[in-house]
Design an enzyme around this catalytic site. Structure first.
Site, short mmCIF file in Angstrom:
data_model
loop_
_atom_site.label_atom_id
_atom_site.label_comp_id
_atom_site.label_asym_id
_atom_site.label_seq_id
_atom_site.Cartn_x
_atom_site.Cartn_y
_atom_site.Cartn_z
CD1 TRP A 79 -2.61 -1.71 0.11
CD2 TRP A 79 -2.10 -2.21 2.51
NE1 TRP A 79 -3.37 -2.78 0.56
CE2 TRP A 79 -3.16 -2.91 1.98
CE3 TRP A 79 -1.66 -1.89 3.71
CZ2 TRP A 79 -3.60 -3.71 3.04
CZ3 TRP A 79 -2.30 -2.78 4.70
CH2 TRP A 79 -3.31 -3.74 4.38
CB VAL A 109 2.78 0.43 4.50
CG1 VAL A 109 3.84 -0.36 5.47
CG2 VAL A 109 1.72 0.80 5.91
CB CYS A 110 4.58 -1.35 0.73
SG CYS A 110 3.69 -2.62 1.54
CB ILE A 111 4.74 3.65 -1.97
CG1 ILE A 111 4.30 2.57 -2.81
CG2 ILE A 111 5.39 4.58 -2.77
CD1 ILE A 111 5.34 1.42 -3.45
#
Length: 217
Positions: free
Chosen positions: A118, A121-123
């Protein structure tokens, strides 16, 4: 008075100056993604993957807990890079995995382009980490998504405040082409635009069918 010179700006992307990292485009992550329709997300992801493949952009694929929780990477990516093995992580922040750092350093590009699930978070994790270490960071916002519009928008704002540059999937493709006279990538760029470029793709079909039109002619 500045002097105009017919050359691209230094912040523009070209096939040779950046690394693309596609992060956690997986089934479990997409189930809770609400900021973008999953059909549109998959279409945009396919566009980005095909653009990178067509222009031979160094690309890193990575997943989180693929076998135990999150499921396989989207087929829209796997089908474009069938021989590429995604780096499977436990860390939510891709940038904290030493294997990613090793790949980034081996490729040796100062610009990093990110897309994934997402956004918050992940970016955000790799974007802020890469910026902190001196990289230029670009985020393809419509090939990313989050659990709500609020989460996605605040994440993008947070990254932009620290210097990340947002862009869209179609913008990414056309920025790599940038000149319709570049014949070696013209046909593939048009084909990708027709397949995944929405109304723009329909316009290309119409113009070529009705008038045999071509942008570079």
């Amino acid at each position: 008075m500045p002097t105009a010179i017919a050359k691209p700006g230094s912040t523009l992307l070209d096939p040779s100056n950046h690394t693309l990292i596609m992060i956690d485009h997986q089934s479990q992550m997409s189930f809770a993604t609400k900021s973008i329709d999953p059909v549109q997300l998959r279409n945009n992801v396919a566009l980005v993957a095909k653009a990178a493949k067509g222009f031979k952009v160094p690309t890193i694929l990575t997943t989180v807990a693929e076998k135990s929780f999150s499921g396989p990477i989207f087929d829209e990516i796997k089908s474009v890079f069938p021989d590429e093995v995604a780096i499977d992580r436990t860390s939510m922040n891709t940038w904290e995995d030493p294997r990613i750092a090793e790949r980034v350093n081996a490729i040796g590009k100062g610009k990093i382009v990110l897309a994934g699930l997402w956004t918050s978070v992940c970016i955000v994790g790799p974007a802020l980490s890469a910026l902190d270490q001196g990289f230029e960071v670009y985020v393809i916002t419509d090939a990313s998504g989050d659990v709500s519009d609020e989460a996605h928008e605040r994440a993008v704002e947070r990254m932009v405040q620290l210097g990340a540059r947002p862009m869209t999937s179609l913008q990414y493709l056309l920025e790599l082409q940038r000149d319709w006279a570049r014949g070696e990538t013209y046909n593939e760029t048009v084909a990708t635009s027709i397949a995944h470029g929405g109304g723009y793709g329909l316009g290309l079909i119409y113009a070529k069918t009705m008038f045999n039109a071509g942008e570079g002619h």
